[in-house]
Design a protein around this motif. Structure first.
Motif, PDB file in Angstrom:
ATOM      1  N   PHE A  97      40.109  43.845  46.065  1.00 15.00           N
ATOM      2  CA  PHE A  97      40.063  45.081  45.283  1.00 15.00           C
ATOM      3  C   PHE A  97      39.249  46.144  46.018  1.00 15.00           C
ATOM      4  CE2 PHE A  97      37.285  47.575  42.485  1.00 15.00           C
ATOM      5  CZ  PHE A  97      38.231  48.378  41.874  1.00 15.00           C
ATOM      6  N   TYR A  98      38.086  45.740  46.516  1.00 15.93           N
ATOM      7  CA  TYR A  98      37.184  46.645  47.229  1.00 15.93           C
ATOM      8  C   TYR A  98      37.875  47.261  48.452  1.00 15.93           C
ATOM      9  CZ  TYR A  98      32.938  48.067  49.777  1.00 15.93           C
ATOM     10  OH  TYR A  98      31.989  48.769  50.465  1.00 15.93           O
ATOM     11  N   GLN A  99      38.510  46.404  49.255  1.00 14.00           N
ATOM     12  CA  GLN A  99      39.110  46.875  50.508  1.00 14.00           C
ATOM     13  C   GLN A  99      40.431  47.616  50.307  1.00 14.00           C
ATOM     14  OE1 GLN A  99      39.377  43.739  53.408  1.00 14.00           O
ATOM     15  NE2 GLN A  99      37.178  43.389  53.414  1.00 14.00           N
ATOM     16  N   ALA A 118      36.856  40.643  38.193  1.00 13.54           N
ATOM     17  CA  ALA A 118      37.688  40.012  39.220  1.00 13.54           C
ATOM     18  C   ALA A 118      37.690  38.503  38.982  1.00 13.54           C
ATOM     19  CB  ALA A 118      37.146  40.321  40.615  1.00 13.54           C
ATOM     20  N   GLU A 119      38.670  37.842  39.593  1.00 15.99           N
ATOM     21  CA  GLU A 119      38.744  36.380  39.463  1.00 15.99           C
ATOM     22  C   GLU A 119      37.558  35.717  40.140  1.00 15.99           C
ATOM     23  OE1 GLU A 119      42.517  34.973  40.881  1.00 15.99           O
ATOM     24  OE2 GLU A 119      43.624  36.377  39.619  1.00 15.99           O
ATOM     25  N   ASP A 120      37.271  36.175  41.357  1.00 22.93           N
ATOM     26  CA  ASP A 120      36.213  35.576  42.166  1.00 22.93           C
ATOM     27  C   ASP A 120      35.855  36.556  43.267  1.00 22.93           C
ATOM     28  OD1 ASP A 120      38.357  35.395  44.003  1.00 22.93           O
ATOM     29  OD2 ASP A 120      38.714  33.286  43.529  1.00 22.93           O
ATOM     30  N   MET A 121      34.991  36.130  44.178  1.00 15.87           N
ATOM     31  CA  MET A 121      34.529  37.010  45.252  1.00 15.87           C
ATOM     32  C   MET A 121      35.683  37.473  46.146  1.00 15.87           C
ATOM     33  SD  MET A 121      31.722  38.451  46.142  1.00 15.87           S
ATOM     34  CE  MET A 121      30.366  37.443  45.607  1.00 15.87           C
ATOM     35  N   GLU A 122      36.605  36.587  46.435  1.00 16.55           N
ATOM     36  CA  GLU A 122      37.753  36.957  47.278  1.00 16.55           C
ATOM     37  C   GLU A 122      38.608  38.014  46.585  1.00 16.55           C
ATOM     38  OE1 GLU A 122      41.669  34.936  49.419  1.00 16.55           O
ATOM     39  OE2 GLU A 122      40.224  33.653  48.387  1.00 16.55           O
ATOM     40  N   ASP A 123      38.844  37.844  45.298  1.00 15.67           N
ATOM     41  CA  ASP A 123      39.618  38.819  44.526  1.00 15.67           C
ATOM     42  C   ASP A 123      38.908  40.170  44.517  1.00 15.67           C
ATOM     43  OD1 ASP A 123      41.753  39.660  42.818  1.00 15.67           O
ATOM     44  OD2 ASP A 123      40.465  39.322  41.064  1.00 15.67           O
TER      45      ASP A 123
END
Length: 152
Positions: free
Chosen positions: A121-123, A112-117
């Protein structure tokens, strides 16, 4: 097909750099170009060489975050496994997916790009699958070794 020393040398070299020319391979393996070419064709035909790829630098491609996920399905039924397998195959963020033994059913390698990305994806992709009961995510802080080369 049984591999001899020359075949193993060719495979080692190609794993390091699949763009080596026949001339470069022949010089390093000490065989002429024609036998090198024939051996490579046999290695491809026998399936020892699966494919040739370019390995991209994930960080330069904007995928700096590497995450391993343990996924447990709600029921141990063929339909649940099939649903999950097909869904994961359509997720480009999932680099690897393995069915494992132990306390969970799958091990995923996700970029992923970062934690937000990753959270998106997770959600939006992973947690919405009906067959998924539990997901544990492990965020890679530092890679000590990462290779695509098999021991030959």
């Amino acid at each position: 097909m049984k591999l001899d020393t020359a075949d193993r040398d060719i495979l080692r070299l190609l794993q390091t750099n699949s763009q080596l020319t026949m001339k470069e391979l022949s010089e390093q393996v000490n065989l002429s170009i024609t036998p090198i070419h024939e051996r490579i064709r046999k290695l491809e035909k026998s399936g020892h060489i699966d494919r040739y790829v370019a390995l991209l630098n994930r960080k330069k491609m904007g995928k700096a975050l590497l995450v391993y996920c343990n996924v447990t399905l709600d029921k141990q039924r063929r339909e649940s496994f099939e649903e999950f397998n097909e869904a994961v195959k359509r997720m480009p963020e999932v680099m690897e997916c393995c069915v494992v033994s132990g306390n969970f059913d799958y091990l995923l390698k996700v970029v992923a790009e970062d934690m937000e990305d990753y959270n998106n994806f997770y959600q939006q992709n992973l947690s919405v699958l009906q067959s998924v009961q539990h997901i544990s995510s492990f965020f890679v802080m530092s890679e000590i070794k990462s290779t695509t080369q098999l021991p030959v």
